[in-house]
Design an enzyme around this catalytic site. Structure first.
Site, PDB file in Angstrom:
ATOM      1  CG  ASP A 183      -1.841   1.142   1.296  1.00  0.00           C
ATOM      2  OD1 ASP A 183      -2.298   1.578   0.232  1.00  0.00           O
ATOM      3  OD2 ASP A 183      -2.103   1.640   2.406  1.00  0.00           O
ATOM      4  CE  LYS A 184       0.359   7.347  -2.862  1.00  0.00           C
ATOM      5  NZ  LYS A 184       0.600   8.449  -1.896  1.00  0.00           N
ATOM      6  CG  PHE A 191     -13.678  10.655   0.734  1.00  0.00           C
ATOM      7  CD1 PHE A 191     -13.328  11.446  -0.340  1.00  0.00           C
ATOM      8  CD2 PHE A 191     -13.162   9.361   0.805  1.00  0.00           C
ATOM      9  CE1 PHE A 191     -12.462  10.975  -1.324  1.00  0.00           C
ATOM     10  CE2 PHE A 191     -12.303   8.878  -0.167  1.00  0.00           C
ATOM     11  CZ  PHE A 191     -11.949   9.694  -1.242  1.00  0.00           C
ATOM     12  CG  ASP A 251      -2.644   9.396  -4.012  1.00  0.00           C
ATOM     13  OD1 ASP A 251      -3.434  10.177  -4.571  1.00  0.00           O
ATOM     14  OD2 ASP A 251      -1.721   9.772  -3.269  1.00  0.00           O
ATOM     15  CG  ASP A 288      -2.604   1.783   6.287  1.00  0.00           C
ATOM     16  OD1 ASP A 288      -3.404   1.005   5.732  1.00  0.00           O
ATOM     17  OD2 ASP A 288      -2.613   3.005   6.093  1.00  0.00           O
ATOM     18  N   GLY A 289      -3.641  -1.714   7.176  1.00  0.00           N
ATOM     19  CA  GLY A 289      -4.839  -2.317   7.755  1.00  0.00           C
ATOM     20  C   GLY A 289      -6.127  -1.589   7.469  1.00  0.00           C
ATOM     21  CB  ALA A 290      -6.899   1.871   6.434  1.00  0.00           C
ATOM     22  CG  ASN A 291      -9.485   1.434   2.703  1.00  0.00           C
ATOM     23  OD1 ASN A 291     -10.551   1.270   3.277  1.00  0.00           O
ATOM     24  ND2 ASN A 291      -8.987   2.621   2.456  1.00  0.00           N
ATOM     25  CG  ASP A 292      -4.335  -2.176   2.654  1.00  0.00           C
ATOM     26  OD1 ASP A 292      -4.813  -1.789   1.584  1.00  0.00           O
ATOM     27  OD2 ASP A 292      -3.561  -1.490   3.346  1.00  0.00           O
TER      28      ASP A 292
END
Length: 1240
Positions: free
Chosen positions: A485-486, A616, A738, A871-875
């Site tokens: 992830d970026k 968003f 992004d 980082d776990g957010a959307n992954d």
């Protein structure tokens, strides 16, 4: 013969399964009963281990409708079998969402007849169902199959339909009826009793084999060894029970916390009653209290807004705002989907921190899912029922054990034949022939192989990497591709405001660094920065998205939220208010933290209230707010989002002509660019009218305000780690949400794409009108040109040496980059191009969470061993799907990922791979050692059987306990090598070099054992040993040695010269192969750094040489060793030294030239690579038309009779393809006509 009825459940889902129906068969059950009695219960154990045999052996096939027992088989690569029992319940309706018009007469009972007392007066339906993995499946007569009821989504209701049909709540009768199908709303993790856990553990094939071995050894009076094995087994079982019980208790406590609470449930439009959360069903309407709650179910908001902490599910610690479900417009007409509408959905287990509401209109949510169907329930299921680890090492280990069983079978037959020829009693024949099996298949093998993984897990914990799936550590050693992830992974979480670029009169102003200048306070641009965000105050501190925080703090405005009292006093919702400080220091050109505690007297009267917020959306790539400035009669709308999206929603005359050029300039430099827009709304719009407006009506005909340029800096460790991975032949990808050009720029900055390498942007467009789907291949400009003419190395290295001479005429230094939209089009319309693109694609931008998961599957389909770091957010989905998922989040949600790192940078990735390689190499070393241990002991016993002898019980004990266990459990303590190297450890035990290594060592050991066995019989002092034998005094070089004190007669013939000779030689052979197989560099530290192993080897070598050269009577008596001349002891020492030398030379030669020798031996010099991606790489290197040229357009194939492949837009090519197709069509017609004439 009747065709078997095969149905599928959970079609096209991760847990898709085949279903077969069976009913009991009396004669089969009788036969199984007889077989169980005759086999002493072993047949029942076999049927327990193999559920498909158990069902097929006792039942006969039938239709699913009439089935009593079901066989389920997963359709994935594991093809697992499961057994399920069909139950029957009675209900007044066939489906949970059937209408119920009859009024109840009694309350729902909890009786034993499947709890249906309330519906006894109605005509009942018999409904068949079965349970599997905490999920219940019901029979559907129309489908003639079992189906799963998830929740309110099953009825395919629109968002507007939820407001109109489901927002008033359920009657008690309807709630009770639905609960029959959805059961109690509880995610219950039942902690099994110790007895159940013990029973499951001891029925493991490994312990059954040990139980069989212990009985056998006891029958042969090997009580000491049997007791030692029982002791070790008890310790192993107790440790396992303790660990499993502890994990169950931890999971139970984690899930049970706040899972059962009291909630307010709406009954009709006005009635509200208190109920337990366990009673909730889909369709119930609950009231979310003002002080928040832990959500007991998945529910969609229909009134009000909520601030929610979703860290339990997503790993994202930033609270998010949830708004009510749209009820009108295009969004209102769309079918509700929990994934598409997650911004309006409160998920089970998440913490609602605050609520906002109207007076008289409480915050309400409609329950959509309950129990294990919720997101939290699915997460718990993935922990309770994990997929088995698919790794070649484990499959090969079973094959290798089968080979050992085959060898044991040969020894079994040999022992029987030899014993019968020598007229050995039947009891001894049975014991000794079965004993050879226990010798060949080592009981300690699983424990020894697990040791290396346990040691690696401990080392990982020391560097802050935690693991919930230890078996995956070995898989990490084979990773050859990592997806990153970026934001928050490769780059820092926080964004710094680099500059703003406003638009005036349709053109860009020069960039400005300071957004808080006094001259900008009254501009719409700064007003948009101050209002268009989702920030909120929690305990007096601003909280929200890091980008919003940076943007808002750059304005230095102040945010105030209404208190509960203020909200209750006003009919309309009290808005969040933002205002600038009264005094703005124009000279403040430095980054000053926003002060939230300023006195009201210091504030100016200029303030803006946020009337409504459209949060968003990843799909829409934008957010907007409706605001009213104090004293103004009209409202304003502000919009913030991706520049391309915002520009498309603005009036053309307000967007500068240089917009695309300016945007490209910033994104190529790696900046994160956000666009702002504004619109003045009609003055007739009221507060309540705005609350019901669709966002599409608001977000139209906007005026473009300008750009915010944010700098997303790389983390300090990123470039170095990626360089290490590249040098280790591990491919790296970037998967981000992004902008494309920003992602490419970051990829160049961190040298994921090097300066001289070409980037080809793959822009795919879906079919429109009569135009087919198409791909445009756009070549981006290189930031630096390659000054030399050398062909760059291909990232996909064909790892065997035989491929080093592949043609290198074509420069392979290119990378594909594509967006999520293009990825979706290619998957659907260009499936044949997917593997080719997966081979060289490096940047995936604007990817949705489910697309990240899909990408991992695509990469796995071409045989990559894929790691995912995020980082776990959307992954979460991709982290779970990858072979090894590494979450940079310490939040509880990381239980969805096999590995969690406490360090927030990617330096954990090479650490994990190094430890994985070390653990994998340890597994190979231990497995080879344990295999050689079995074979060496097998050879010794087989040779001794030929003279009707055997090893003594204390000899077995010394070998198995003192030598084998100590060595097996210390040889895995080698730490990982300090750096990643180019090559990877082998992944298979059934590979040429590994088998060659094992076979050469077996032949070496066999040669020296047979040599010693035959040599001792040729000695001048040799005789059939008796208690009166004194071979020591025959030699002039003998030591003063007393005759061994023994019993008058040795029934088992343990004491003899052959036994003593083979004991000495074999004992040294165990240590020789242990050192030979204990490999160090390049995957592990050298063995001399493993001091427990070195001390063990040195101690054992010293002890064995001591008792061999300078015998100690007490030890000789204990080990049942007889006295031999000193000259023979010297000879044995020479044999041992020569054996060690030959073993080391053969292993050294195998390491250096083994692969080349085997390739030459079996004429496999030109054998192709094994992995699909290697095949593709080889093909594409020889394809002159790949990659497509600049600005080439590729169209999807039209459905024609000849099913042409996609063709490039070229008149010559198109006409050629048409000509070929016509020829083929005519030729086919001619052949058909010819066949018709011939037949007639």
């Amino acid at each position: 013969m009747k065709t078997r009825e095969l149905k599928m459940i959970n079609q096209h889902m991760e847990n898709e399964m085949e279903v077969l129906g069976y009913r009991p068969c009396l004669w089969k059950m009788v036969l199984v009963g007889i077989g169980a009695v005759c086999s002493g219960g072993l047949l029942l154990l076999l049927l327990y281990w193999l559920p498909e045999w158990g069902v097929k052996g006792t039942c006969t096939h039938t239709s699913l409708r009439d089935a009593h027992t079901l066989l389920l088989r997963s359709t994935d690569g594991f093809r697992q079998w499961f057994r399920a029992k069909v139950h029957v319940m009675q209900a007044p309706g066939k489906r949970p969402f059937d209408s119920m018009d009859v009024q109840p007469k009694t309350q729902l009972s909890n009786g034993s007849r499947e709890h249906y007392g309330v519906f006894t007066h109605m005509h009942p339906f018999q409904i068949h169902y079965f349970n599997h993995h905490s999920t219940r499946y019901y029979w559907n007569d129309e489908m003639q199959n079992f189906e799963l009821y998830k929740g309110l989504e099953d009825v395919k209701v629109s968002c507007a339909g939820i407001h109109s049909d489901h927002s008033s709540g359920l009657s008690k009768l309807l709630q009770d009826f639905r609960r029959l199908f959805f059961q109690e709303n509880e995610i219950s993790v039942k902690v099994p009793s110790l007895f159940k856990l013990l029973l499951k553990e001891v029925l493991n094939p490994f312990y059954i084999f040990q139980f069989f071995s212990v009985i056998l050894w006891s029958a042969d009076d090997y009580y000491y060894y049997a007791a030692a094995i029982v002791f070790m087994s008890v310790i192993s079982i107790v440790t396992s029970l303790y660990t499993v019980k502890k994990q169950y208790v931890m999971l139970h406590d984690m899930v049970a916390a706040h899972s059962v609470i009291r909630v307010s449930v709406c009954r009709g439009k006005k009635d509200v009653e208190q109920a337990m959360s366990t009673e909730l069903v889909p369709g119930d309407v609950i009231i979310v209290p003002t002080n928040g709650m832990i959500m007991p179910c998945d529910a969609v908001l229909v009134h009000g807004t909520c601030i929610v902490n979703e860290s339990m599910l997503t790993g994202e610690s930033v609270p998010v705002m949830k708004t009510s479900l749209p009820s009108s417009g295009a969004e209102g007409a769309s079918i509700y989907n929990i994934e598409d509408h997650k911004r309006h959905t409160l998920f089970c287990g998440t913490h609602v921190i605050q609520t906002r509401f109207y007076t008289g209109e409480l915050v309400k949510a409609v329950v959509v899912r309950t129990g294990f169907s919720t997101e939290k329930g699915q997460l718990v299921c993935s922990i309770l029922y994990p997929k088995p680890t698919d790794f070649k090492l484990y499959r090969d280990a079973y094959l290798f054990l089968l080979c050992l069983v085959g060898v044991a079978g040969i020894g079994f037959i040999y022992t029987i034949v030899l014993s019968v020829m020598n007229q050995v009693p039947a009891k001894i024949i049975i014991i000794e022939s079965l004993d050879i099996i226990t010798i060949t298949v080592p009981p300690a093998l699983p424990a020894a192989m697990t040791a290396g993984i346990v040691y690696a897990q401990r080392r990982l914990r020391r560097v802050g990497i935690f693991c919930i799936s230890p078996q995956r550590i070995n898989i990490c050693g084979q990773l050859n591709l990592i997806c990153f992830d970026k934001t928050g992974t490769l780059t820092k979480d926080g964004l710094d405001l680099w500059s703003i670029q406003r638009v005036e009169d349709g053109s860009f102003c020069p960039p400005e660094v300071e957004a808080a200048k006094e001259t900008l306070v009254n501009t719409a641009f700064v007003a948009c920065m101050a209002t268009c965000h989702s920030l909120t105050k929690i305990e007096g501190e601003l909280s929200g998205d890091p980008l919003d925080l940076k943007m808002f703090s750059a304005t230095r405005w102040i945010l105030e939220e209404p208190t509960e009292e203020e909200t209750a006093l006003h009919n309309p919702i009290m808005p969040t208010v933002v205002r600038p400080p009264k005094l703005i220091h124009s000279e403040a050109n430095q980054n000053i933290a926003l002060t939230q505690n300023m006195e009201l007297s210091e504030l100016s009267p200029y303030e803006i209230g946020v009337v409504r917020q459209f949060p968003f959306s990843s799909a829409l790539q934008r957010m907007s707010v409706v605001v009213r400035r104090l004293g103004e009669k009209h409202m304003d709308a502000y919009l913030k989002g991706a520049p391309e999206v915002v520009a498309s929603l603005c009036k053309e005359d307000t967007v500068p002509e240089s917009f695309a050029e300016t945007l490209e300039t910033y994104t190529k430099q790696g900046f994160r660019v956000i666009a702002l827009a504004h619109r003045q709304l009609e003055s007739k719009l009221s507060w309540h009218k705005v609350q019901s407006l669709n966002r599409d009506l608001i977000e139209a005909s906007m005026s473009f305000l300008g750009l915010i340029i944010m700098q997303n800096k790389l983390k300090e460790e990123t470039a170095g780690v990626l360089q290490d991975l590249r040098q280790a032949n591990i491919r790296t990808l970037m998967v981000t949400g992004d902008n494309m050009l920003t992602a490419i720029s970051v990829a160049r900055d961190c040298e994921m794409i090097r300066p001289h390498e070409q980037v080809i942007i793959v822009d795919a467009i879906p079919p429109k009108d009569s135009q087919p789907a198409s791909i445009t291949w756009q070549y981006s400009e290189n930031t630096a040109q390659n000054t030399n003419n050398e062909t760059q190395a291909v990232a996909i290295k064909l790892e065997e040496a035989v491929y080093d001479e592949l043609p290198a005429h074509q420069d392979q230094s290119y990378h594909f980059a594509m967006s999520g939209k293009a990825f979706a089009v290619i998957i659907e319309h260009f499936p044949q191009l997917v593997p080719k693109l997966a081979l060289r694609a490096t940047v995936f931008a604007r990817m949705a969470p489910d697309q990240k998961t899909q990408l991992v599957e695509v990469l796995q389909s071409v045989d990559y061993i894929v790691g995912m770091c995020g980082d776990g957010a959307n992954d979460c989905g991709a982290l779970k799907r990858a072979h090894s998922g590494i979450s940079l989040s310490e939040i509880e949600a990381s239980v969805a990922s096999p590995f969690t790192s406490s360090t927030s940078n990617i330096s954990c990735v090479p650490n994990l791979i190094r430890e994985g390689r070390a653990a994998l190499m340890t597994s190979f070393c231990v497995f080879k050692f344990m295999a050689l241990y079995s074979v060496i002991q097998y050879l010794s016993v087989t040779l001794l059987y030929s003279i009707l002898s055997n090893l003594g019980v204390f000899q077995f004990l010394f070998i198995d306990i003192v030598i084998i266990l100590i060595i097996a459990f210390t040889m895995g303590l080698n730490p990982a090598w300090k750096e990643l190297v180019w090559c990877r450890p082998p992944s298979s035990l059934i590979s040429g070099p590994l088998l060659f290594s094992v076979l050469t060592q077996i032949l070496t050991c066999m040669t020296f054992q047979v040599l010693a066995f035959l040599l001792v019989q040729q000695q001048s002092w040799y005789e059939i040993w008796t208690p009166q034998s004194d071979a020591c005094n025959v030699s002039s070089a003998s030591l003063a040695y007393s005759i061994n004190v023994t019993s008058p007669h040795d029934h088992k013939n343990i004491r003899n010269y052959e036994n003593t000779t083979l004991f000495y030689v074999s004992a040294f052979q165990y240590l020789i192969v242990a050192i030979v197989f204990s490999k160090g560099k390049p995957f592990r530290q050298p063995s001399y750094k493993n001091w427990p192993f070195m001390l063990s080897c040195m101690g054992l070598y010293t002890f064995l040489f001591l008792i061999m050269l300078y015998p100690i009577p007490a030890i000789d008596n204990f080990l049942e060793i007889v006295c031999v001349p000193h000259s023979w002891r010297i000879t044995l020492a020479i044999i041992v030294v020569v054996n060690a030398t030959v073993s080391f030379i053969l292993e050294f030669a195998n390491n250096r030239k083994g692969s080349a020798f085997l390739s030459w031996l079996f004429c496999q010099k030109n054998k192709g690579p094994s992995a699909r991606y290697m095949h593709l790489a080889k093909e594409l290197q020889e394809d002159p038309d790949w990659p497509p040229g600049p600005s080439t357009v590729t169209y999807a194939a039209q459905p024609t009779p000849t099913s042409l492949s996609p063709y490039d837009i070229s008149p010559d090519k198109a006409s050629m393809e048409l000509h070929r197709a016509t020829e083929l069509y005519i030729l086919t017609l001619c052949r058909i006509c010819f066949l018709d004439v011939k037949q007639s």
